[in-house]
Structures are given as structure tokens and as C-alpha cells.
Scaffold this motif. Structure first.
Motif, PDB file in Angstrom:
ATOM      1  N   GLN A 214      24.993 -16.359 -55.590  1.00  0.00           N
ATOM      2  CA  GLN A 214      24.142 -17.692 -55.569  1.00  0.00           C
ATOM      3  C   GLN A 214      24.598 -18.731 -54.850  1.00  0.00           C
ATOM      4  O   GLN A 214      23.916 -19.316 -54.451  1.00  0.00           O
ATOM      5  CB  GLN A 214      23.989 -17.817 -57.056  1.00  0.00           C
ATOM      6  CG  GLN A 214      23.334 -17.076 -58.026  1.00  0.00           C
ATOM      7  CD  GLN A 214      23.234 -17.235 -59.634  1.00  0.00           C
ATOM      8  OE1 GLN A 214      24.060 -18.184 -59.958  1.00  0.00           O
ATOM      9  NE2 GLN A 214      22.283 -16.762 -60.242  1.00  0.00           N
ATOM     10  N   TYR A 215      26.105 -18.888 -55.159  1.00  0.00           N
ATOM     11  CA  TYR A 215      26.586 -19.987 -54.290  1.00  0.00           C
ATOM     12  C   TYR A 215      26.314 -19.791 -52.829  1.00  0.00           C
ATOM     13  O   TYR A 215      26.065 -20.637 -52.179  1.00  0.00           O
ATOM     14  CB  TYR A 215      28.130 -20.000 -54.462  1.00  0.00           C
ATOM     15  CG  TYR A 215      28.779 -21.099 -53.757  1.00  0.00           C
ATOM     16  CD1 TYR A 215      29.065 -22.303 -54.154  1.00  0.00           C
ATOM     17  CD2 TYR A 215      29.886 -20.705 -52.784  1.00  0.00           C
ATOM     18  CE1 TYR A 215      29.380 -23.240 -53.055  1.00  0.00           C
ATOM     19  CE2 TYR A 215      30.514 -21.555 -51.899  1.00  0.00           C
ATOM     20  CZ  TYR A 215      30.170 -22.723 -52.366  1.00  0.00           C
ATOM     21  OH  TYR A 215      30.873 -23.642 -51.309  1.00  0.00           O
ATOM     22  N   ARG A 216      26.408 -18.649 -52.145  1.00  0.00           N
ATOM     23  CA  ARG A 216      26.270 -18.639 -50.686  1.00  0.00           C
ATOM     24  C   ARG A 216      24.828 -19.006 -50.399  1.00  0.00           C
ATOM     25  O   ARG A 216      24.475 -19.329 -49.618  1.00  0.00           O
ATOM     26  CB  ARG A 216      26.600 -16.970 -50.347  1.00  0.00           C
ATOM     27  CG  ARG A 216      28.052 -16.875 -50.311  1.00  0.00           C
ATOM     28  CD  ARG A 216      28.499 -15.446 -50.086  1.00  0.00           C
ATOM     29  NE  ARG A 216      30.010 -15.337 -49.951  1.00  0.00           N
ATOM     30  CZ  ARG A 216      30.500 -14.115 -50.173  1.00  0.00           C
ATOM     31  NH1 ARG A 216      29.931 -12.948 -50.444  1.00  0.00           N
ATOM     32  NH2 ARG A 216      31.726 -14.327 -50.060  1.00  0.00           N
ATOM     33  N   LYS A 217      23.988 -18.507 -51.476  1.00  0.00           N
ATOM     34  CA  LYS A 217      22.311 -18.818 -51.024  1.00  0.00           C
ATOM     35  C   LYS A 217      22.359 -20.701 -51.239  1.00  0.00           C
ATOM     36  O   LYS A 217      21.424 -20.903 -50.301  1.00  0.00           O
ATOM     37  CB  LYS A 217      21.458 -18.407 -52.213  1.00  0.00           C
ATOM     38  CG  LYS A 217      21.373 -16.653 -51.845  1.00  0.00           C
ATOM     39  CD  LYS A 217      20.597 -15.986 -52.871  1.00  0.00           C
ATOM     40  CE  LYS A 217      20.582 -14.456 -52.663  1.00  0.00           C
ATOM     41  NZ  LYS A 217      19.940 -13.831 -53.695  1.00  0.00           N
ATOM     42  N   LEU A 218      22.702 -21.018 -52.058  1.00  0.00           N
ATOM     43  CA  LEU A 218      22.719 -22.542 -52.403  1.00  0.00           C
ATOM     44  C   LEU A 218      23.598 -23.498 -51.937  1.00  0.00           C
ATOM     45  O   LEU A 218      23.128 -24.683 -51.688  1.00  0.00           O
ATOM     46  CB  LEU A 218      22.830 -22.817 -53.787  1.00  0.00           C
ATOM     47  CG  LEU A 218      21.658 -21.876 -54.743  1.00  0.00           C
ATOM     48  CD1 LEU A 218      22.004 -22.101 -56.448  1.00  0.00           C
ATOM     49  CD2 LEU A 218      20.401 -22.627 -54.514  1.00  0.00           C
ATOM     50  N   LYS A 219      24.440 -22.986 -51.052  1.00  0.00           N
ATOM     51  CA  LYS A 219      25.411 -23.655 -50.354  1.00  0.00           C
ATOM     52  C   LYS A 219      24.827 -24.844 -49.417  1.00  0.00           C
ATOM     53  O   LYS A 219      25.335 -26.020 -49.429  1.00  0.00           O
ATOM     54  CB  LYS A 219      26.557 -22.975 -49.538  1.00  0.00           C
ATOM     55  CG  LYS A 219      27.691 -23.834 -49.429  1.00  0.00           C
ATOM     56  CD  LYS A 219      28.852 -23.054 -48.574  1.00  0.00           C
ATOM     57  CE  LYS A 219      29.624 -23.891 -48.190  1.00  0.00           C
ATOM     58  NZ  LYS A 219      30.923 -23.212 -47.214  1.00  0.00           N
ATOM     59  N   PRO A 220      23.777 -24.363 -48.811  1.00  0.00           N
ATOM     60  CA  PRO A 220      23.337 -25.537 -47.741  1.00  0.00           C
ATOM     61  C   PRO A 220      22.788 -26.732 -48.732  1.00  0.00           C
ATOM     62  O   PRO A 220      22.496 -27.731 -48.175  1.00  0.00           O
ATOM     63  CB  PRO A 220      22.349 -24.762 -47.023  1.00  0.00           C
ATOM     64  CG  PRO A 220      22.859 -23.203 -47.094  1.00  0.00           C
ATOM     65  CD  PRO A 220      23.370 -23.296 -48.206  1.00  0.00           C
ATOM     66  N   GLN A 221      22.150 -26.432 -49.868  1.00  0.00           N
ATOM     67  CA  GLN A 221      21.744 -27.330 -50.714  1.00  0.00           C
ATOM     68  C   GLN A 221      22.491 -28.210 -51.626  1.00  0.00           C
ATOM     69  O   GLN A 221      22.127 -29.243 -51.947  1.00  0.00           O
ATOM     70  CB  GLN A 221      20.638 -26.787 -51.388  1.00  0.00           C
ATOM     71  CG  GLN A 221      19.660 -26.166 -50.794  1.00  0.00           C
ATOM     72  CD  GLN A 221      18.653 -25.198 -51.547  1.00  0.00           C
ATOM     73  OE1 GLN A 221      18.964 -25.223 -52.696  1.00  0.00           O
ATOM     74  NE2 GLN A 221      17.856 -24.291 -51.077  1.00  0.00           N
TER      75      GLN A 221
END
Length: 130
Positions: free
Chosen positions: A64-71
């Protein structure tokens, strides 16, 4: 002209709504990770099955972190890494305890085997030279 203005206003509303959804996702993730890290750190000890489930949960949260990191903001990324460090420290303590117990058991086994081998060799030489 009215049509273009309406389209621009609709796009702005959609952009704001999308930003709010993204903020909501990042806040939910950060709250979930805070709770997870606090739970792990608060545990006095782990069983193997408990540790396995915590590792699986950490893997899910990391995806989840990897998906949300840009945000995420820089502050949220820093907090995530701090919490991950606390989790890692606690799990390394658990793994170190397990390895220590394994090394101790292996050391006892080696000592017993060395004692048996020493007795066997000593007995052989006693029999050979008597």
C-alpha cells in the motif's frame, strides 16, 4: 463561452474531489500504519504464528505504501520510515531471541557431541595402549 466556463468549473470540482479522496486514502493508510506499529511495539513477546501474521500484515502495508508514496507528503514519508524502523527493531529482537535460542541449543548439542566424541576417542586410545 458559457460552455467552456462550465466545463472548466466541472473539471476543477472533479480535481478537488479527487484530491480529497487521495488525502483520505493517505490519512487512512497512515492511521493504519500507526496502529500497526504501536501494536507491534507494545507486545512483550511473540509466538511464531503471531510473528508470521505480523510479517504478512507488514508486507500488505508495504505494498500500500508503495502505491501511495507519490501522494504522501515528506512529513508522512518520514513518519512512515520512523514507524517502520520501530517495527523492524522489535522484529529483529524477536528474531535475535529465536536465533539465540537456536544457537544455544546447537551449542549444547555440539558440546554433548564433543563430549561423546572425546569419550570415544579417549576410550579407543585407552584400549589401544593398555
Amino acid at each position: 463561452m458559457k460552455r467552456i466556463t462550465l466545463i472548466l468549473m466541472a473539471l476543477m470540482c472533479l480535481t478537488v474531489a479527487n484530491a480529497k479522496v487521495q488525502d483520505s486514502d493517505t490519512l487512512k493508510f497512515m492511521n493504519a500504519y500507526r496502529e500497526f506499529a504501536a501494536f507491534v511495539v507494545a507486545q512483550p513477546s511473540f509466538t511464531k504464528s503471531m510473528a508470521d501474521s505480523l510479517i504478512a500484515r507488514q508486507d500488505t502495508l508495504m505494498m500500500q505504501y508503495r502505491k501511495l508514496k507519490p501522494q504522501l507528503t515528506n512529513r508522512q514519508v518520514e513518519e512512515y520510515n520512523t514507524l517502520k524502523g520501530r517495527y523492524t527493531k522489535k522484529m529483529l529482537g524477536y528474531r535475535g531471541d529465536r536465533i539465540g535460542a537456536g544457537v544455544e541449543a546447537a551449542g549444547d548439542s555440539i558440546a554433548n557431541a564433543a563430549g561423546r566424541v572425546g569419550s570415544a576417542i579417549g576410550g579407543f586410545f585407552n584400549g589401544l595402549f593398555k
